[in-house]
Design a protein around this motif. Structure first.
Motif, mmCIF file in Angstrom:
data_model
loop_
_atom_site.group_PDB
_atom_site.id
_atom_site.type_symbol
_atom_site.label_atom_id
_atom_site.label_comp_id
_atom_site.label_asym_id
_atom_site.label_seq_id
_atom_site.Cartn_x
_atom_site.Cartn_y
_atom_site.Cartn_z
ATOM 1 N N LEU A 58 0.825 -1.207 0.000
ATOM 2 C CA LEU A 58 0.000 0.000 0.000
ATOM 3 C C LEU A 58 0.860 1.258 0.000
ATOM 4 O O LEU A 58 0.522 2.243 -0.667
ATOM 5 C CB LEU A 58 -0.947 -0.006 1.193
ATOM 6 C CG LEU A 58 -2.112 -0.987 1.092
ATOM 7 C CD1 LEU A 58 -2.889 -1.015 2.401
ATOM 8 C CD2 LEU A 58 -3.009 -0.650 -0.072
ATOM 9 N N VAL A 61 2.125 1.692 -3.568
ATOM 10 C CA VAL A 61 1.065 2.183 -4.449
ATOM 11 C C VAL A 61 0.768 3.649 -4.159
ATOM 12 O O VAL A 61 0.573 4.450 -5.074
ATOM 13 C CB VAL A 61 -0.204 1.311 -4.296
ATOM 14 C CG1 VAL A 61 -1.393 1.948 -4.982
ATOM 15 C CG2 VAL A 61 0.055 -0.081 -4.852
ATOM 16 N N ALA A 62 0.735 4.034 -2.888
ATOM 17 C CA ALA A 62 0.467 5.427 -2.527
ATOM 18 C C ALA A 62 1.570 6.341 -3.033
ATOM 19 O O ALA A 62 1.308 7.459 -3.485
ATOM 20 C CB ALA A 62 0.311 5.553 -1.016
ATOM 21 N N ARG A 63 2.800 5.883 -2.955
ATOM 22 C CA ARG A 63 3.916 6.713 -3.401
ATOM 23 C C ARG A 63 3.877 6.958 -4.905
ATOM 24 O O ARG A 63 4.191 8.055 -5.377
ATOM 25 C CB ARG A 63 5.235 6.044 -3.023
ATOM 26 C CG ARG A 63 6.441 6.834 -3.472
ATOM 27 C CD ARG A 63 7.732 6.168 -3.057
ATOM 28 N NE ARG A 63 8.834 6.780 -3.724
ATOM 29 C CZ ARG A 63 9.787 7.465 -3.114
ATOM 30 N NH1 ARG A 63 9.746 7.597 -1.812
ATOM 31 N NH2 ARG A 63 10.775 7.989 -3.788
ATOM 32 N N TYR A 64 3.516 5.960 -5.664
ATOM 33 C CA TYR A 64 3.501 6.072 -7.119
ATOM 34 C C TYR A 64 2.083 6.143 -7.685
ATOM 35 O O TYR A 64 1.854 5.774 -8.839
ATOM 36 C CB TYR A 64 4.256 4.895 -7.735
ATOM 37 C CG TYR A 64 5.717 4.899 -7.379
ATOM 38 C CD1 TYR A 64 6.566 5.818 -7.954
ATOM 39 C CD2 TYR A 64 6.229 4.009 -6.450
ATOM 40 C CE1 TYR A 64 7.914 5.848 -7.616
ATOM 41 C CE2 TYR A 64 7.581 4.033 -6.110
ATOM 42 C CZ TYR A 64 8.416 4.948 -6.698
ATOM 43 O OH TYR A 64 9.726 4.969 -6.362
ATOM 44 N N ALA A 65 1.136 6.659 -6.918
ATOM 45 C CA ALA A 65 -0.263 6.715 -7.369
ATOM 46 C C ALA A 65 -0.445 7.658 -8.551
ATOM 47 O O ALA A 65 -1.283 7.407 -9.422
ATOM 48 C CB ALA A 65 -1.161 7.152 -6.217
ATOM 49 N N ASP A 66 0.321 8.711 -8.618
ATOM 50 C CA ASP A 66 0.154 9.668 -9.704
ATOM 51 C C ASP A 66 0.717 9.164 -11.044
ATOM 52 O O ASP A 66 0.400 9.703 -12.089
ATOM 53 C CB ASP A 66 0.792 11.008 -9.354
ATOM 54 C CG ASP A 66 2.268 10.886 -9.008
ATOM 55 O OD1 ASP A 66 2.712 9.762 -8.694
ATOM 56 O OD2 ASP A 66 2.968 11.920 -9.046
ATOM 57 N N GLU A 67 1.502 8.130 -11.010
ATOM 58 C CA GLU A 67 2.066 7.600 -12.256
ATOM 59 C C GLU A 67 1.121 6.619 -12.769
ATOM 60 O O GLU A 67 0.841 5.970 -13.512
ATOM 61 C CB GLU A 67 3.431 6.975 -11.998
ATOM 62 C CG GLU A 67 4.432 8.009 -11.635
ATOM 63 C CD GLU A 67 5.795 7.425 -11.410
ATOM 64 O OE1 GLU A 67 6.087 6.325 -11.896
ATOM 65 O OE2 GLU A 67 6.589 8.056 -10.728
#
Length: 67
Positions: A58, A61-67
């Motif tokens: 999680l 996913v949160a760290r790279y959510a904008d990609e």
């Protein structure tokens, strides 16, 4: 990612799955061994590695959510 197991958007490396499986098998064996000798065993020790894996995924996913 050829060396990973994918479930939807999640990809887990096979090495991690083998390690987790080995941990669970060893834990079950040790719990049975301890019960035969009358020792008290905590029934949900598998929960900590599972929660750690979920938190790590999680966080990724949160760290790279904008990609």
């Amino acid at each position: 990612m050829g060396a990973s197991f994918q479930i939807g958007p999640f990809a887990l490396p096979w090495a991690l799955l083998v390690l987790a499986s080995a941990y669970l098998v060893a834990e079950q064996w040790l719990m049975r061994w301890a019960r035969k000798r009358g020792l008290v065993v905590a029934p949900h020790t598998w929960l900590l590695p599972l929660l750690a894996l979920m938190a790590a995924r999680l966080g990724f996913v949160a760290r790279y959510a904008d990609e």
